[in-house]
Design a protein around this motif. Structure first.
Motif, short mmCIF file in Angstrom:
data_model
loop_
_atom_site.label_atom_id
_atom_site.label_comp_id
_atom_site.label_asym_id
_atom_site.label_seq_id
_atom_site.Cartn_x
_atom_site.Cartn_y
_atom_site.Cartn_z
N GLN A 23 0.71 -1.04 0.39
CA GLN A 23 -0.01 -0.02 0.50
C GLN A 23 0.66 1.35 -0.26
O GLN A 23 0.33 2.48 -0.83
CB GLN A 23 -0.60 -0.12 1.42
CG GLN A 23 -2.01 -1.10 0.99
CD GLN A 23 -3.08 -1.21 2.22
OE1 GLN A 23 -2.44 -0.87 3.63
NE2 GLN A 23 -4.24 -1.70 1.94
N ALA A 24 2.00 1.08 0.52
CA ALA A 24 3.30 2.11 0.48
C ALA A 24 3.54 2.34 -1.29
O ALA A 24 3.62 3.28 -1.31
CB ALA A 24 4.22 2.36 1.52
N ALA A 25 4.01 1.13 -1.45
CA ALA A 25 3.85 1.20 -2.80
C ALA A 25 3.17 2.56 -4.35
O ALA A 25 3.68 2.82 -5.29
CB ALA A 25 4.83 0.20 -3.45
N ASP A 26 1.66 1.97 -3.40
CA ASP A 26 0.51 1.80 -4.53
C ASP A 26 -0.60 1.96 -3.86
O ASP A 26 -1.11 0.88 -3.69
CB ASP A 26 0.45 0.96 -6.01
CG ASP A 26 -0.74 0.87 -6.71
OD1 ASP A 26 -1.16 1.77 -6.29
OD2 ASP A 26 -1.01 0.43 -7.97
N VAL A 42 -2.04 -9.01 -6.14
CA VAL A 42 -1.93 -7.06 -5.94
C VAL A 42 -2.98 -7.14 -7.47
O VAL A 42 -2.46 -7.40 -8.14
CB VAL A 42 -1.39 -7.04 -5.84
CG1 VAL A 42 -0.97 -5.64 -5.96
CG2 VAL A 42 0.39 -7.26 -4.74
N GLN A 43 -4.05 -6.15 -6.81
CA GLN A 43 -5.07 -5.50 -8.55
C GLN A 43 -4.40 -3.46 -8.32
O GLN A 43 -4.58 -2.91 -7.41
CB GLN A 43 -6.55 -5.43 -7.91
CG GLN A 43 -6.93 -4.81 -9.73
CD GLN A 43 -6.94 -5.54 -10.99
OE1 GLN A 43 -7.04 -6.57 -11.11
NE2 GLN A 43 -5.77 -5.30 -11.87
N PRO A 44 -3.18 -3.98 -9.59
CA PRO A 44 -2.19 -2.51 -9.01
C PRO A 44 -3.88 -0.94 -9.36
O PRO A 44 -4.30 -1.61 -10.48
CB PRO A 44 -0.98 -2.31 -10.14
CG PRO A 44 -1.26 -3.99 -10.49
CD PRO A 44 -2.35 -4.66 -9.67
N ALA A 45 -2.83 -0.20 -9.23
CA ALA A 45 -3.80 1.41 -9.30
C ALA A 45 -3.17 1.86 -10.61
O ALA A 45 -3.23 2.24 -11.33
CB ALA A 45 -4.56 2.09 -8.53
N ALA A 46 -1.90 1.47 -9.85
CA ALA A 46 -0.76 2.68 -10.48
C ALA A 46 0.88 1.86 -10.64
O ALA A 46 1.65 2.28 -11.40
CB ALA A 46 -0.13 3.76 -9.75
N ALA A 47 1.53 1.37 -9.50
CA ALA A 47 2.59 0.71 -9.64
C ALA A 47 2.93 -0.87 -10.46
O ALA A 47 1.66 -1.26 -10.41
CB ALA A 47 2.74 0.22 -8.58
N ASP A 48 3.92 -1.37 -11.37
CA ASP A 48 3.81 -1.99 -11.55
C ASP A 48 4.29 -3.75 -11.16
O ASP A 48 4.68 -2.88 -10.02
CB ASP A 48 4.71 -2.21 -13.31
CG ASP A 48 5.84 -1.51 -12.81
OD1 ASP A 48 6.52 -1.89 -11.56
OD2 ASP A 48 7.03 -1.43 -13.57
#
Length: 86
Positions: A23-26, A42-48
């Motif tokens: 959560q800190a990464a994205d 993980v369903q990312p929103a911004a991070a790869d």
């Protein structure tokens, strides 16, 4: 959805640490963790995937990416059990 196997995740504290790191990464990512199977989804929103794996590693764990498994194709119509309902 990205999936990592994290064999060195062994307790609730590990789950919390990995969740916090992801959560800190994205911050907008959706994180689902199954401690019994050592799976982190993980369903990312911004991070790869690379950044998320690095976040888990920076928290002190060893993430191993799990290849996505495609669901078998749906059968057209009916129950697919050999009857005539389709």
């Amino acid at each position: 959805m990205l999936t990592f196997e994290v064999k060195d995740m062994t307790c609730g504290h590990c789950v919390g640490a990995i969740t916090q790191a992801l959560q800190a990464a994205d911050p907008a990512a959706r994180v689902e963790i199954d401690l019994a199977s050592h799976r982190v989804q993980v369903q990312p929103a911004a991070a790869d995937a690379t950044a998320l794996a690095q976040a888990i590693a920076d928290a002190g764990y060893t993430p191993v990416p799990v290849a996505a498994v495609d669901a078998p194709p749906a059968k057209a119509g009916g129950c697919g059990g050999g009857c005539r309902c389709g």
